[in-house]
Design a protein around this motif. Structure first.
Motif, PDB file in Angstrom:
ATOM      1  N   PRO A 131     -25.088  18.957   4.926  1.00  0.00           N
ATOM      2  CA  PRO A 131     -24.201  17.849   5.319  1.00  0.00           C
ATOM      3  C   PRO A 131     -22.916  17.858   4.505  1.00  0.00           C
ATOM      4  N   ARG A 132     -21.812  17.457   5.142  1.00  0.00           N
ATOM      5  CA  ARG A 132     -20.516  17.418   4.472  1.00  0.00           C
ATOM      6  C   ARG A 132     -20.006  15.985   4.427  1.00  0.00           C
ATOM      7  N   GLU A 133     -19.655  15.520   3.225  1.00  0.00           N
ATOM      8  CA  GLU A 133     -19.169  14.148   3.063  1.00  0.00           C
ATOM      9  C   GLU A 133     -17.841  13.980   3.795  1.00  0.00           C
ATOM     10  N   LEU A 134     -17.748  12.932   4.576  1.00  0.00           N
ATOM     11  CA  LEU A 134     -16.564  12.683   5.393  1.00  0.00           C
ATOM     12  C   LEU A 134     -15.548  11.766   4.720  1.00  0.00           C
ATOM     13  N   LEU A 135     -15.961  11.053   3.679  1.00  0.00           N
ATOM     14  CA  LEU A 135     -15.134   9.994   3.110  1.00  0.00           C
ATOM     15  C   LEU A 135     -14.656  10.355   1.712  1.00  0.00           C
ATOM     16  N   PRO A 136     -13.557   9.759   1.258  1.00  0.00           N
ATOM     17  CA  PRO A 136     -13.089  10.026  -0.098  1.00  0.00           C
ATOM     18  C   PRO A 136     -14.067   9.498  -1.142  1.00  0.00           C
ATOM     19  N   GLU A 137     -13.926   9.984  -2.363  1.00  0.00           N
ATOM     20  CA  GLU A 137     -14.823   9.598  -3.450  1.00  0.00           C
ATOM     21  C   GLU A 137     -14.845   8.090  -3.670  1.00  0.00           C
ATOM     22  N   ALA A 138     -13.754   7.423  -3.334  1.00  0.00           N
ATOM     23  CA  ALA A 138     -13.678   5.972  -3.530  1.00  0.00           C
ATOM     24  C   ALA A 138     -14.715   5.208  -2.719  1.00  0.00           C
ATOM     25  N   ALA A 139     -15.282   5.829  -1.690  1.00  0.00           N
ATOM     26  CA  ALA A 139     -16.315   5.161  -0.894  1.00  0.00           C
ATOM     27  C   ALA A 139     -17.681   5.188  -1.567  1.00  0.00           C
ATOM     28  N   LEU A 159       0.865  -1.172   0.000  1.00  0.00           N
ATOM     29  CA  LEU A 159       0.000   0.000   0.000  1.00  0.00           C
ATOM     30  C   LEU A 159       0.906   1.228   0.000  1.00  0.00           C
ATOM     31  N   PRO A 160       1.049   1.899  -1.143  1.00  0.00           N
ATOM     32  CA  PRO A 160       1.957   3.056  -1.202  1.00  0.00           C
ATOM     33  C   PRO A 160       1.486   4.174  -0.277  1.00  0.00           C
ATOM     34  N   HIS A 161       2.418   5.023   0.110  1.00  0.00           N
ATOM     35  CA  HIS A 161       2.100   6.080   1.073  1.00  0.00           C
ATOM     36  C   HIS A 161       1.067   7.064   0.529  1.00  0.00           C
ATOM     37  N   ASP A 162       1.078   7.318  -0.783  1.00  0.00           N
ATOM     38  CA  ASP A 162       0.091   8.253  -1.312  1.00  0.00           C
ATOM     39  C   ASP A 162      -1.309   7.665  -1.234  1.00  0.00           C
ATOM     40  N   GLN A 163      -1.444   6.349  -1.460  1.00  0.00           N
ATOM     41  CA  GLN A 163      -2.745   5.714  -1.316  1.00  0.00           C
ATOM     42  C   GLN A 163      -3.167   5.638   0.150  1.00  0.00           C
ATOM     43  N   LEU A 164      -2.218   5.373   1.027  1.00  0.00           N
ATOM     44  CA  LEU A 164      -2.517   5.372   2.455  1.00  0.00           C
ATOM     45  C   LEU A 164      -3.029   6.734   2.889  1.00  0.00           C
ATOM     46  N   LYS A 165      -2.384   7.788   2.408  1.00  0.00           N
ATOM     47  CA  LYS A 165      -2.820   9.147   2.752  1.00  0.00           C
ATOM     48  C   LYS A 165      -4.222   9.426   2.230  1.00  0.00           C
ATOM     49  N   ALA A 166      -4.558   8.877   1.061  1.00  0.00           N
ATOM     50  CA  ALA A 166      -5.895   9.074   0.503  1.00  0.00           C
ATOM     51  C   ALA A 166      -6.968   8.366   1.316  1.00  0.00           C
ATOM     52  N   LEU A 167      -6.608   7.277   1.976  1.00  0.00           N
ATOM     53  CA  LEU A 167      -7.563   6.536   2.800  1.00  0.00           C
ATOM     54  C   LEU A 167      -7.813   7.215   4.144  1.00  0.00           C
ATOM     55  N   HIS A 168      -6.824   7.918   4.665  1.00  0.00           N
ATOM     56  CA  HIS A 168      -6.881   8.487   6.017  1.00  0.00           C
ATOM     57  C   HIS A 168      -7.058   9.996   5.925  1.00  0.00           C
ATOM     58  N   ARG A 169      -8.218  10.477   6.342  1.00  0.00           N
ATOM     59  CA  ARG A 169      -8.477  11.915   6.366  1.00  0.00           C
ATOM     60  C   ARG A 169      -8.353  12.417   7.799  1.00  0.00           C
ATOM     61  N   GLU A 170      -7.320  13.195   8.043  1.00  0.00           N
ATOM     62  CA  GLU A 170      -7.111  13.718   9.385  1.00  0.00           C
ATOM     63  C   GLU A 170      -8.062  14.886   9.654  1.00  0.00           C
ATOM     64  N   ALA A 171      -8.650  14.889  10.845  1.00  0.00           N
ATOM     65  CA  ALA A 171      -9.495  15.989  11.322  1.00  0.00           C
ATOM     66  C   ALA A 171     -10.708  16.245  10.435  1.00  0.00           C
ATOM     67  N   ALA A 172     -11.190  15.227   9.724  1.00  0.00           N
ATOM     68  CA  ALA A 172     -12.338  15.417   8.833  1.00  0.00           C
ATOM     69  C   ALA A 172     -13.580  15.858   9.591  1.00  0.00           C
ATOM     70  N   MET A 173     -13.714  15.403  10.850  1.00  0.00           N
ATOM     71  CA  MET A 173     -14.901  15.738  11.641  1.00  0.00           C
ATOM     72  C   MET A 173     -14.827  17.129  12.254  1.00  0.00           C
ATOM     73  N   ARG A 174     -13.692  17.806  12.133  1.00  0.00           N
ATOM     74  CA  ARG A 174     -13.549  19.096  12.784  1.00  0.00           C
ATOM     75  C   ARG A 174     -13.795  20.263  11.831  1.00  0.00           C
ATOM     76  N   ALA A 175     -14.611  20.004  10.808  1.00  0.00           N
ATOM     77  CA  ALA A 175     -14.969  21.066   9.865  1.00  0.00           C
ATOM     78  C   ALA A 175     -15.864  22.094  10.556  1.00  0.00           C
ATOM     79  N   GLU A 176     -15.889  23.300   9.997  1.00  0.00           N
ATOM     80  CA  GLU A 176     -16.734  24.362  10.537  1.00  0.00           C
ATOM     81  C   GLU A 176     -18.210  24.009  10.395  1.00  0.00           C
ATOM     82  N   ALA A 177     -19.034  24.606  11.258  1.00  0.00           N
ATOM     83  CA  ALA A 177     -20.476  24.402  11.174  1.00  0.00           C
ATOM     84  C   ALA A 177     -20.996  24.874   9.818  1.00  0.00           C
ATOM     85  N   ALA A 178     -22.003  24.152   9.305  1.00  0.00           N
ATOM     86  CA  ALA A 178     -22.606  24.495   8.014  1.00  0.00           C
ATOM     87  C   ALA A 178     -24.025  23.949   7.998  1.00  0.00           C
ATOM     88  N   ASP A 179     -24.848  24.481   7.128  1.00  0.00           N
ATOM     89  CA  ASP A 179     -26.243  24.056   7.091  1.00  0.00           C
ATOM     90  C   ASP A 179     -26.523  23.035   5.998  1.00  0.00           C
TER      91      ASP A 179
END
Length: 352
Positions: free
Chosen positions: A254-262, A232-252
């Motif tokens: 919904p915000r997708e939390l997962l990469p397009e591959a999901a 599993l190359p590091h660039d693909q590993l980085k694409a799988l792991h989204r750091e701090a995805a849940m700490r986005a600013e409030a919005a009205d």
């Protein structure tokens, strides 16, 4: 509809974090999972895993009785009465064993099932130093892997894998076939394909018999064909792991939390209202992680909600709105147009 608290015993330890979030009766030390609004039974142990509605009837039966109201006409035309998604809370009181889930292609060929088990994790809490293990750093030969499984060489298996630190708010996509293990001290919300298929590469020291339970009844000679033994190359590993995805600013919205591959498998969206957030129509599992607020319909109905609540949202109830100081995750099946893609979509998307 607010779902009752449910729990059952598992082979690994955990569950205290789920109790803190969900409340309910005291859990034993081996109650590390709660399956949320589930129509998927635990493998070989039905009706365990099937969620009950507040009146005691099964959600599975309610959906089957009126699938268009629950799932919507577009979903029903593509999938029938299948919800297409399974959501869990998982509290790892100890490190889970290294294991793999089969792809859709493998499941169709060997398990007579259209679903494999791609999954994703939304990290709710993580103790300092918590890690997960994902994929091999270098290619692993078939004979080498079979020998490691036979010897139950846990140290070597973990040494071959990427060790990934995780913190609260991170998300991780785990494609089918990828070896993985959740480390101790990680509490997460998991969204996945609706199966209970696992192939164990490790079981020594856990309360299970991998020789009997670890190969889905196929024998390890065939089951190991489901394992992605490549690096599993590091660039693909980085694409799988989204750091701090849940700490986005409030919005009205919904915000997708997962990469397009999901997208061919499921969706997971953050809802953190700035004023009043809209939740579009469609079958969904809404999990409130913190705060207090109100959930309402366009027809004027309202329900007070708070952290720890889990609600199953039928298509017929929406669109909905959510306000207050809440943080919530909405998990949904794939949109029908995306679900046409095969299980190769994860790797293809990550490589692009």
């Amino acid at each position: 509809m607010r779902m009752p608290v449910e729990a059952f015993e598992h082979f690994y330890r955990g569950g205290a974090a789920i109790s803190r979030l969900r409340g309910g009766p005291a859990r034993g030390e081996r109650s590390p999972e709660e399956w949320l609004a589930s129509v998927t039974p635990r493998s070989g142990a039905a009706p365990l895993g099937l969620s009950a509605l507040p009146d005691g009837s099964l959600l599975r039966d309610a959906v089957a009785a009126d699938p268009v109201a629950w799932l919507g006409p577009t979903h029903y035309a593509r999938f029938g009465s299948d919800t297409g998604v399974l959501v869990k809370l998982l509290d790892a009181g100890e490190r889970l064993p290294v294991h793999v889930h089969p792809s859709r292609d493998f499941a169709r060929s060997h398990l007579s099932c259209p679903y494999g088990k791609t999954e994703a994790w939304v990290v709710i809490e993580a103790e300092p130093g918590a890690v997960v293990h994902l994929g091999f750093r270098d290619p692993v030969g078939r004979a080498e892997l079979a020998e490691l499984v036979e010897r139950q060489d846990s140290d070597r298996l973990l040494e071959l894998m990427h060790e990934v630190p995780v913190r609260a708010g991170d998300t991780v996509l785990v494609p089918a076939g990828l070896p993985h293990a959740i480390g101790a001290g990680v509490f997460l919300l998991e969204v996945q394909e609706p199966t209970d298929f696992s192939i164990l590469l490790e079981w020594d020291g856990f309360a299970l018999d991998g020789h009997a339970e670890g190969h889905l009844g196929l024998g390890f000679d065939r089951a190991l064909d489901a394992v992605d033994r490549g690096p599993l190359p590091h660039d693909q590993l980085k694409a799988l792991h989204r750091e701090a995805a849940m700490r986005a600013e409030a919005a009205d919205q919904p915000r997708e939390l997962l990469p397009e591959a999901a997208a061919p498998y499921f969706r997971a969206e953050l809802v953190r209202p700035a004023t009043r957030a809209t939740i579009p129509s469609g079958f969904a599992v809404l999990t409130l992680l913190e705060g207090q607020g109100r959930l309402g319909t366009s027809h004027g109905a309202e329900l007070a909600v708070a952290g720890g609540d889990v609600l199953v949202l039928p298509h017929a109830a929406g669109p909905l709105w959510l306000d207050g100081d809440v943080v919530a995750v909405v998990c949904r099946p794939a949109e029908p147009q995306h679900a046409e893609r095969t299980s190769t979509a994860v790797s293809a998307s990550l490589m692009s």
